[in-house]
Design a protein around this motif. Structure first.
Motif, mmCIF file in Angstrom:
data_model
loop_
_atom_site.group_PDB
_atom_site.id
_atom_site.type_symbol
_atom_site.label_atom_id
_atom_site.label_comp_id
_atom_site.label_asym_id
_atom_site.label_seq_id
_atom_site.Cartn_x
_atom_site.Cartn_y
_atom_site.Cartn_z
ATOM 1 N N ASP A 63 102.522 57.280 -37.786
ATOM 2 C CA ASP A 63 101.590 56.236 -38.218
ATOM 3 C C ASP A 63 102.053 55.563 -39.511
ATOM 4 N N ASN A 89 101.532 49.810 -34.512
ATOM 5 C CA ASN A 89 100.688 49.872 -35.708
ATOM 6 C C ASN A 89 101.321 50.626 -36.872
ATOM 7 N N ILE A 91 102.925 51.571 -40.301
ATOM 8 C CA ILE A 91 102.949 51.035 -41.665
ATOM 9 C C ILE A 91 104.130 51.672 -42.388
ATOM 10 N N THR A 115 104.937 45.982 -40.387
ATOM 11 C CA THR A 115 104.166 45.968 -41.635
ATOM 12 C C THR A 115 104.878 46.784 -42.702
ATOM 13 N N GLU A 151 99.070 39.948 -46.336
ATOM 14 C CA GLU A 151 99.015 41.210 -45.600
ATOM 15 C C GLU A 151 97.589 41.510 -45.137
ATOM 16 N N ASP A 152 97.478 42.147 -43.990
ATOM 17 C CA ASP A 152 96.186 42.552 -43.438
ATOM 18 C C ASP A 152 95.565 43.601 -44.364
ATOM 19 N N ARG A 154 93.228 45.580 -43.908
ATOM 20 C CA ARG A 154 92.945 46.841 -43.221
ATOM 21 C C ARG A 154 94.161 47.759 -43.271
ATOM 22 N N LYS A 155 95.342 47.175 -43.203
ATOM 23 C CA LYS A 155 96.573 47.963 -43.295
ATOM 24 C C LYS A 155 96.738 48.533 -44.706
ATOM 25 N N GLN A 158 94.341 51.340 -45.127
ATOM 26 C CA GLN A 158 94.773 52.529 -44.384
ATOM 27 C C GLN A 158 95.794 53.319 -45.194
#
Length: 366
Positions: A63, A89, A91, A115, A151-152, A154-155, A158
């Protein structure tokens, strides 16, 4: 939800992150290192829960991927990453001490849908390697994240949710802002410290006694000059524009100070030192900054046999661990001849209270 983190590079920083993340029962840490002995040690010591010799394969079930390698090596890994079969997904982050070059390279990954969020945990130790890794290395240290502006969120969140187990103070800044700030409080001071040592070396050619007198305050203020030359060669080259700006500002300041001294104005000279003292005294003492803190305690002990053993016995009785101990024979700015170093500020405070309570000796924190 359980997450898997792959740490590439299991030295002091990578190993300490791996240990810290294991505080969470929902994080599984896999490690890779190019050195087989390091990889084996990391597994045996529990620095990671599992190891891999093929990060390009292991990443398929990961992840978060952390490159805990020097900046130049991280850029090489980022290039390799382009050819890997990675989960949608994933990172990716790093731990490098300069960020502009990294984030420029990250644009190439972004174009491929990968990402990448830059990272820099601002902590260190007088030791290095996986054997020196500690789960609390980053406690109260600043951990800078440098995501791209678009950048998102949410990322980013996380990644923050995972890195919170380092107990560091996480914050987001731009890569340029990061490099500018670290040039002021870390990179530039290293240049100055190294320059002071060079000046001492030159003076010592004419008078060897000068070197002997440097055992006290001079040694303390130039401590960072003992850092890894290859590491600081790379940092200087990677952030040379910002460092050059700081050096130009420093030269202007030194010209001002030179003029001040040549004029010999008593009030202005006193104000020069007073202003510096006041600003320095207001600097935070409860958090780690960009420069590695040694958490030193200065103890004014009498010069007789057994005095040092007496101090260490007090600390042992109260189970307070020390990392280093030395005698300072010449220290013009702080009274005290015994310097004891600790892992963190809390241990230093406990030690100070212990010694003050159990002995007549005075203690000082510089």
């Amino acid at each position: 939800m359980k997450q898997t983190v792959l740490v590439v590079g299991l030295g002091l920083i990578g190993g300490s992150i791996a240990l810290a993340l294991q505080k969470s029962p929902n994080i599984r840490v896999v490690g890779y290192d190019a050195n087989d002995k390091t990889l084996q040690s990391a597994k045996v010591l529990g620095v990671v829960q599992d190891v891999t010799k093929q990060p390009e394969v292991a990443v398929k079930n990961v992840d978060i991927l952390i490159f805990a390698t020097p900046v130049n090596a991280t850029i090489e890994w980022m290039e390799k990453l382009k050819t890997w079969d990675i989960p949608k997904n994933l990172i990716v982050t790093d731990t490098g001490s300069t960020k502009s070059l990294i984030m420029q390279k990250a644009v190439e990954l972004k174009e491929l849908g990968i990402t990448f969020i830059g990272g820099h945990p601002m902590a260190g130790s007088h030791k290095s390697g996986v054997l020196a890794a500690k789960p609390y290395l980053f406690e109260n240290a600043y951990y800078m994240l440098t995501p791209h502006e678009d950048e998102d969120n949410r990322k980013v969140q996380q990644l923050i949710d995972v890195l919170q187990y380092t107990s560091a103070k996480l914050m987001t800044v731009s890569a340029d802002n990061h490099d500018q700030m670290t040039s002021v409080v870390s990179h530039f001071p290293h240049i100055v410290a190294a320059s002071l040592v060079h000046q001492l070396a030159q003076e010592s050619k004419d008078n060897s006694l000068t070197k002997l007198l440097a055992a006290g305050g001079f040694r303390d203020i130039t401590r960072v000059a003992s850092s890894n030359p290859l590491l600081w060669r790379d940092i200087t080259l990677q952030n040379r524009k910002q460092i050059a700006t700081q050096l130009a500002n420093w030269q202007q300041e030194m010209l001002r100070v030179q003029t001040l001294i040549e004029k010999g104005n008593v009030e202005q000279i006193e104000s020069f030192f007073a202003d510096a003292k006041n600003f320095r005294d207001d600097l935070p003492v409860t958090a780690q900054g960009a420069l590695y803190s040694t958490y030193d305690l200065y103890i004014d002990v009498p010069d007789y046999p057994g005095s040092i053993a007496e101090i260490t016995a007090y600390l042992a009785d109260e189970r307070i661990s020390i990392t280093n101990i030395r005698i300072v024979e010449t220290r013009e700015d702080v009274f005290g001849i015994l310097v004891v170093s600790f892992q963190n500020a809390e241990d230093r405070e406990k030690a100070a209270a212990c010694i003050e309570r159990r002995s007549p000796y005075e203690v000082y924190i510089s």
